[in-house]
Scaffold this motif. Structure first.
Motif, PDB file in Angstrom:
ATOM      1  N   SER A  25       0.824  -1.206   0.000  1.00 40.72           N
ATOM      2  CA  SER A  25       0.000   0.000   0.000  1.00 40.72           C
ATOM      3  C   SER A  25       0.861   1.260   0.000  1.00 40.72           C
ATOM      4  CB  SER A  25      -0.906  -0.005   1.238  1.00 40.72           C
ATOM      5  OG  SER A  25      -1.425   1.284   1.471  1.00 40.72           O
ATOM      6  N   VAL A  86      -3.721   4.216   8.144  1.00 46.85           N
ATOM      7  CA  VAL A  86      -4.580   3.195   7.533  1.00 46.85           C
ATOM      8  C   VAL A  86      -4.002   2.792   6.178  1.00 46.85           C
ATOM      9  CG1 VAL A  86      -6.930   2.656   6.758  1.00 46.85           C
ATOM     10  CG2 VAL A  86      -6.588   4.300   8.614  1.00 46.85           C
ATOM     11  N   VAL A  88      -4.801   0.063   2.812  1.00 42.15           N
ATOM     12  CA  VAL A  88      -5.637  -0.943   2.176  1.00 42.15           C
ATOM     13  C   VAL A  88      -4.922  -1.388   0.893  1.00 42.15           C
ATOM     14  CG1 VAL A  88      -7.868  -1.371   1.052  1.00 42.15           C
ATOM     15  CG2 VAL A  88      -7.757   0.015   3.150  1.00 42.15           C
ATOM     16  N   ARG A  94     -11.540   1.427  -2.381  1.00 44.54           N
ATOM     17  CA  ARG A  94     -12.832   1.995  -2.790  1.00 44.54           C
ATOM     18  C   ARG A  94     -14.003   1.053  -2.536  1.00 44.54           C
ATOM     19  NH1 ARG A  94     -12.946   6.701  -5.359  1.00 44.54           N
ATOM     20  NH2 ARG A  94     -14.684   6.931  -3.953  1.00 44.54           N
ATOM     21  N   GLY A  96     -14.917   0.716   0.919  1.00 45.15           N
ATOM     22  CA  GLY A  96     -15.308   1.034   2.288  1.00 45.15           C
ATOM     23  C   GLY A  96     -14.439   0.417   3.366  1.00 45.15           C
ATOM     24  N   GLY A  98     -11.155   1.087   4.112  1.00 48.00           N
ATOM     25  CA  GLY A  98     -10.405   2.122   4.839  1.00 48.00           C
ATOM     26  C   GLY A  98     -11.292   2.802   5.868  1.00 48.00           C
ATOM     27  N   ARG A  99     -12.506   3.107   5.459  1.00 50.12           N
ATOM     28  CA  ARG A  99     -13.435   3.760   6.391  1.00 50.12           C
ATOM     29  C   ARG A  99     -13.776   2.835   7.561  1.00 50.12           C
ATOM     30  NH1 ARG A  99     -17.197   7.977   5.856  1.00 50.12           N
ATOM     31  NH2 ARG A  99     -17.119   8.114   3.591  1.00 50.12           N
TER      32      ARG A  99
HETATM   33  C1  LIG Z   1      -6.420   5.899   1.978  1.00 52.69           C
HETATM   34  C2  LIG Z   1      -6.845   4.436   1.912  1.00 52.69           C
HETATM   35  C3  LIG Z   1      -6.549   3.792   3.252  1.00 52.69           C
HETATM   36  C4  LIG Z   1      -8.352   4.389   1.609  1.00 52.69           C
HETATM   37  O1  LIG Z   1      -8.789   3.028   1.685  1.00 52.69           O
HETATM   38  P1  LIG Z   1     -10.142   2.579   0.953  1.00 52.69           P
HETATM   39  O2  LIG Z   1     -10.497   1.259   1.490  1.00 52.69           O
HETATM   40  O3  LIG Z   1     -10.016   2.739  -0.506  1.00 52.69           O
HETATM   41  O4  LIG Z   1     -11.158   3.706   1.519  1.00 52.69           O
HETATM   42  P2  LIG Z   1     -12.764   3.627   1.492  1.00 52.69           P
HETATM   43  O5  LIG Z   1     -13.218   2.805   0.350  1.00 52.69           O
HETATM   44  O6  LIG Z   1     -13.239   3.232   2.854  1.00 52.69           O
HETATM   45  O7  LIG Z   1     -13.131   5.144   1.244  1.00 52.69           O
HETATM   46  C5  LIG Z   1     -13.674   5.980   2.268  1.00 52.69           C
HETATM   47  C6  LIG Z   1     -13.892   7.355   1.682  1.00 52.69           C
HETATM   48  O8  LIG Z   1     -12.632   7.966   1.395  1.00 52.69           O
HETATM   49  C7  LIG Z   1     -12.746   8.708   0.162  1.00 52.69           C
HETATM   50  N1  LIG Z   1     -11.811   8.116  -0.818  1.00 52.69           N
HETATM   51  C8  LIG Z   1     -10.928   7.113  -0.583  1.00 52.69           C
HETATM   52  N2  LIG Z   1     -10.177   6.890  -1.698  1.00 52.69           N
HETATM   53  C9  LIG Z   1     -10.593   7.764  -2.633  1.00 52.69           C
HETATM   54  C10 LIG Z   1     -10.191   8.023  -3.956  1.00 52.69           C
HETATM   55  N3  LIG Z   1      -9.218   7.328  -4.561  1.00 52.69           N
HETATM   56  N4  LIG Z   1     -10.825   9.007  -4.643  1.00 52.69           N
HETATM   57  C11 LIG Z   1     -11.828   9.718  -4.060  1.00 52.69           C
HETATM   58  N5  LIG Z   1     -12.246   9.497  -2.790  1.00 52.69           N
HETATM   59  C12 LIG Z   1     -11.642   8.539  -2.087  1.00 52.69           C
HETATM   60  C13 LIG Z   1     -14.179   8.639  -0.277  1.00 52.69           C
HETATM   61  O9  LIG Z   1     -14.853   9.728   0.311  1.00 52.69           O
HETATM   62  C14 LIG Z   1     -14.594   7.337   0.371  1.00 52.69           C
HETATM   63  O10 LIG Z   1     -15.972   7.296   0.629  1.00 52.69           O
HETATM   64  P3  LIG Z   1     -16.963   6.873  -0.568  1.00 52.69           P
HETATM   65  O11 LIG Z   1     -16.359   5.661  -1.221  1.00 52.69           O
HETATM   66  O12 LIG Z   1     -18.224   6.601   0.175  1.00 52.69           O
HETATM   67  O13 LIG Z   1     -17.027   8.035  -1.486  1.00 52.69           O
HETATM   68  C15 LIG Z   1      -6.080   3.674   0.801  1.00 52.69           C
HETATM   69  O14 LIG Z   1      -6.233   4.368  -0.418  1.00 52.69           O
HETATM   70  C16 LIG Z   1      -4.605   3.528   1.091  1.00 52.69           C
HETATM   71  O15 LIG Z   1      -4.187   2.546   1.705  1.00 52.69           O
HETATM   72  N6  LIG Z   1      -3.776   4.520   0.664  1.00 52.69           N
HETATM   73  C17 LIG Z   1      -2.349   4.528   0.975  1.00 52.69           C
HETATM   74  C18 LIG Z   1      -2.057   4.820   2.450  1.00 52.69           C
HETATM   75  C19 LIG Z   1      -2.621   6.132   2.928  1.00 52.69           C
HETATM   76  O16 LIG Z   1      -2.514   7.178   2.307  1.00 52.69           O
HETATM   77  N7  LIG Z   1      -3.238   6.080   4.120  1.00 52.69           N
HETATM   78  C20 LIG Z   1      -3.801   7.227   4.759  1.00 52.69           C
HETATM   79  C21 LIG Z   1      -2.876   7.615   5.851  1.00 52.69           C
HETATM   80  S1  LIG Z   1      -3.752   7.751   7.378  1.00 52.69           S
END
Ligand SMILES: CC(C)(COP(=O)(O)OP(=O)(O)OC[C@H]1O[C@@H](n2cnc3c(N)ncnc32)[C@H](O)[C@@H]1OP(=O)(O)O)[C@@H](O)C(=O)NCCC(=O)NCCS
Length: 339
Positions: A25, A86, A88, A94, A96, A98-99
């Protein structure tokens, strides 16, 4: 079916699994990652400390680990806060997850009395188009965090020519007659422990913090010695350089870290000059002296990595003069833990 569960870092299999998720990730789509090594993470997660506690939870889809969240709780300062990270796996984003992980952390944090959470979130590369938003930034916004401080990652190619360092050091030296630069590797000499702890503690209030609310960290001899043991066990060597003022006090310091398990990079950690000692170009002097030592000791290293607040004009000017160039942004996000 997705389940969220605690992860036991003392289990070698679980540790390997969670590290694989983190690494994949952290590097996905990121050109300038600063990913920890497995050895570093193992020591970090298995250290029992009176100063910081870590908790790791995982998301499993039909048994396979697809996401993780790491929580770090300071135990002697910033007792209303927590850092959360966090991750994923790219193929599972995408949906849910991460949320779900973040919301699980929120419940744990509330139970601990922590009401503010912080995230260190990679931003765009500096030459990506303005407005490019990373997934981490999207998630933070969706969870109600705000960007408190924008940092810039800069990199410096090694070795820096000696003639360049000589010139920078000579220019700076004219501004601090009477100050002496002292250096050590790994273990802080006993005579400097109190002053060095004061420098470590001052970082949160003396470096630009933007809109972040942060207390100074609690640093004492026990914490310093513990941090040295953790660094040693992780294969990290710390090169420290401090400036001793004419009155014997320590006015500033600089730390460079060389990680045995992470070939190539040298990491710049703290650089700080206390307010009473500013205006003497000690920031430049400390950096140049330490850089000289490290590049001589480690001719195999190819670059130095540093992060500074974009607003920190003085530190950035020093870095640019040495030859550091910006590569990407990093955001320090903060917000209320949802009830
Ligand atoms: C950030 C990360 C943890 C998100 O994980 P995920 O499982 O894709 O997140 P979710 O599906 O639960 O998304 C939750 C909300 O975040 C937002 N979101 C997450 N990724 C997004 C994207 N690529 N584009 C737009 N919105 C996004 C949206 O609002 C989303 O809600 P929605 O799907 O209802 O619109 C993942 O992309 C990751 O591991 N990134 C690298 C590490 C990082 O940057 N971590 C954050 C540091 S705390």
């Amino acid at each position: 079916v997705l389940s969220i569960e605690p992860l036991d870092p003392w289990d070698d299999g679980v540790l390997a699994e969670l590290y694989a998720v983190y690494r994949e990730s952290d590097r996905h789509g990121v050109r300038f990652p600063t990913t920890w090594t497995l050895e570093e993470m193992r020591v970090d997660l298995r250290t029992t400390s009176e100063f910081v506690r870590t908790v790791t939870v995982g998301a499993r889809a039909d048994g396979r680990l697809v996401g993780i969240a790491g929580i770090e709780l300071a135990l002697r300062d910033n007792l209303d806060q927590a850092d959360v990270d966090v991750h994923v796996r790219p193929a599972w984003r995408r949906r849910g997850i991460g949320r779900r992980l973040a919301e699980h952390c929120a419940v744990l944090l509330r139970a601990e009395g922590r009401t503010t959470w912080n995230g260190w979130v990679p931003g765009r590369e500096v030459d990506a188009p303005d407005g490019t938003t990373t997934p981490g930034e999207h998630l933070c916004r969706a969870l109600g965090l705000r960007l408190g401080l924008l940092d810039v990652q800069r990199r410096l190619a090694l070795p820096v020519p000696d003639a360049h360092l000589d010139r920078l050091a000579a220019d700076a030296a004219a501004h601090h007659p009477g100050y002496e630069l002292l250096q050590w590797v790994d273990r802080c000499p006993d005579e400097h422990v109190d002053a060095y702890c004061a420098l470590k503690a001052a970082m949160n209030s003396q470096a630009p913090a933007g809109d972040l609310t942060l207390e100074d960290e609690h640093w004492d001899e026990a914490r310093l010695r513990e941090s040295e043991a953790v660094l040693g066990d992780s294969g990290r060597t710390r090169y420290a350089c401090v400036a001793r003022a004419p009155d014997g006090s320590l006015g500033g310091h600089n730390e460079l870290v060389v990680a045995a398990h992470d070939p190539g990079a040298v990491y710049q950690w703290d650089t700080l000059v206390l307010p009473a000692h500013r205006g003497h170009r000690l920031g430049m002097a400390l950096k140049v002296a330490n850089l000289r030592t490290v590049q001589a000791a480690h001719p195999e290293r190819t670059h130095v990595v540093t992060f500074n607040a974009a607003s920190n004009a003085q530190m950035v000017a020093v870095n640019e003069a040495i030859g550091f160039r910006p590569v990407s942004y990093m955001g320090e996000w903060q917000g209320p833990v949802p009830a």
